[in-house]
Write a protein that holds these residues in place. Sequence first.
Motif, PDB file in Angstrom:
ATOM      1  N   UNK A  63       0.832  -1.210   0.000  1.00 61.42           N
ATOM      2  CA  UNK A  63       0.000   0.000   0.000  1.00 61.42           C
ATOM      3  C   UNK A  63       0.864   1.256   0.000  1.00 61.42           C
ATOM      4  N   UNK A  64       1.967   1.238   0.773  1.00 62.82           N
ATOM      5  CA  UNK A  64       2.866   2.397   0.778  1.00 62.82           C
ATOM      6  C   UNK A  64       3.492   2.603  -0.596  1.00 62.82           C
ATOM      7  N   UNK A  65       3.926   1.492  -1.203  1.00 63.99           N
ATOM      8  CA  UNK A  65       4.544   1.589  -2.528  1.00 63.99           C
ATOM      9  C   UNK A  65       3.539   2.103  -3.557  1.00 63.99           C
ATOM     10  N   UNK A  66       2.307   1.584  -3.490  1.00 67.03           N
ATOM     11  CA  UNK A  66       1.270   2.040  -4.424  1.00 67.03           C
ATOM     12  C   UNK A  66       0.955   3.518  -4.201  1.00 67.03           C
ATOM     13  N   UNK A  67       0.927   3.936  -2.940  1.00 69.51           N
ATOM     14  CA  UNK A  67       0.669   5.337  -2.634  1.00 69.51           C
ATOM     15  C   UNK A  67       1.782   6.223  -3.174  1.00 69.51           C
ATOM     16  N   UNK A  68       3.027   5.775  -2.988  1.00 65.83           N
ATOM     17  CA  UNK A  68       4.153   6.559  -3.504  1.00 65.83           C
ATOM     18  C   UNK A  68       4.087   6.664  -5.026  1.00 65.83           C
ATOM     19  N   UNK A  69       3.767   5.512  -5.684  1.00 70.39           N
ATOM     20  CA  UNK A  69       3.649   5.547  -7.146  1.00 70.39           C
ATOM     21  C   UNK A  69       2.528   6.463  -7.583  1.00 70.39           C
ATOM     22  N   UNK A  70       1.400   6.409  -6.870  1.00 65.41           N
ATOM     23  CA  UNK A  70       0.261   7.266  -7.223  1.00 65.41           C
ATOM     24  C   UNK A  70       0.619   8.733  -7.026  1.00 65.41           C
ATOM     25  N   UNK A  71       1.343   9.030  -5.939  1.00 71.57           N
ATOM     26  CA  UNK A  71       1.755  10.417  -5.708  1.00 71.57           C
ATOM     27  C   UNK A  71       2.705  10.887  -6.803  1.00 71.57           C
ATOM     28  N   UNK A  72       3.666  10.015  -7.187  1.00 72.10           N
ATOM     29  CA  UNK A  72       4.594  10.382  -8.253  1.00 72.10           C
ATOM     30  C   UNK A  72       3.847  10.586  -9.568  1.00 72.10           C
ATOM     31  N   UNK A  73       2.889   9.703  -9.841  1.00 77.27           N
ATOM     32  CA  UNK A  73       2.103   9.837 -11.067  1.00 77.27           C
ATOM     33  C   UNK A  73       1.304  11.133 -11.056  1.00 77.27           C
ATOM     34  N   UNK A  74       0.746  11.479  -9.900  1.00 78.51           N
ATOM     35  CA  UNK A  74      -0.016  12.722  -9.783  1.00 78.51           C
ATOM     36  C   UNK A  74       0.884  13.929 -10.010  1.00 78.51           C
ATOM     37  N   UNK A  75       2.069  13.906  -9.410  1.00 79.70           N
ATOM     38  CA  UNK A  75       3.007  15.017  -9.599  1.00 79.70           C
ATOM     39  C   UNK A  75       3.421  15.100 -11.064  1.00 79.70           C
ATOM     40  N   UNK A  76       3.700  13.936 -11.671  1.00 78.62           N
ATOM     41  CA  UNK A  76       4.087  13.919 -13.085  1.00 78.62           C
ATOM     42  C   UNK A  76       2.956  14.453 -13.956  1.00 78.62           C
ATOM     43  N   UNK A  77       1.736  14.021 -13.665  1.00 76.87           N
ATOM     44  CA  UNK A  77       0.575  14.484 -14.440  1.00 76.87           C
ATOM     45  C   UNK A  77       0.381  15.989 -14.282  1.00 76.87           C
ATOM     46  N   UNK A  78       0.534  16.489 -13.063  1.00 80.73           N
ATOM     47  CA  UNK A  78       0.407  17.926 -12.835  1.00 80.73           C
ATOM     48  C   UNK A  78       1.524  18.690 -13.536  1.00 80.73           C
TER      49      UNK A  78
END
Length: 194
Positions: A63-78
Amino acid sequence: MTSINLLPQIQKRAVYRRYRGRLLTVAAILFILFATLSTLFTLPALFLGEVNIRAAGERLAIAREATERAEKALVTEQSRAAKKKTGLLRGEERVLLTHTEIVKAVIGKQEKGVVIEEFFYREEPKKPKGITQTLVVRGVSENRASLLSFSEGLQGLSFVGKVALPVEQLAKSVDIPFSITLTYRLGEEQMLGE
């Protein structure tokens, strides 16, 4: 009716000691049996608890890894969205596209009777100007006309360089499995934003 015990005192004490010894032996056996049974019933719960703790730790790590990936994806998308907006404000004609936007554009060209089942990406590094991307779209078409119309619609997308639909896939007239290959190019600035 009362009974009279005519045994001598020494024998009475010996009988009483044997009685207490048997009583203590039975009590010790019952205690050992109780301790053994409680241990046997407690050990599986202990092992199951250990397994559950490990599994919970693994789930937490995932879950932590998925959250980190999701946060990175969100930052990349932004970041990509900001690059697009600044590019539009500067009057740049070239708009950077994400893979999600490309897939949405392909789905937007989907004709009635065409079912897209799969997307597959390949990157091929080319010279310093960018990377050639290949997107393979696989699916099934009800008939040849809707497949050709879908292929022509994909050719009309601004970012697509080449659309390859093998001729042998047009041999059937109904329920046609297809594999269309789209080629497009990403520039250096988009590669850095990936």
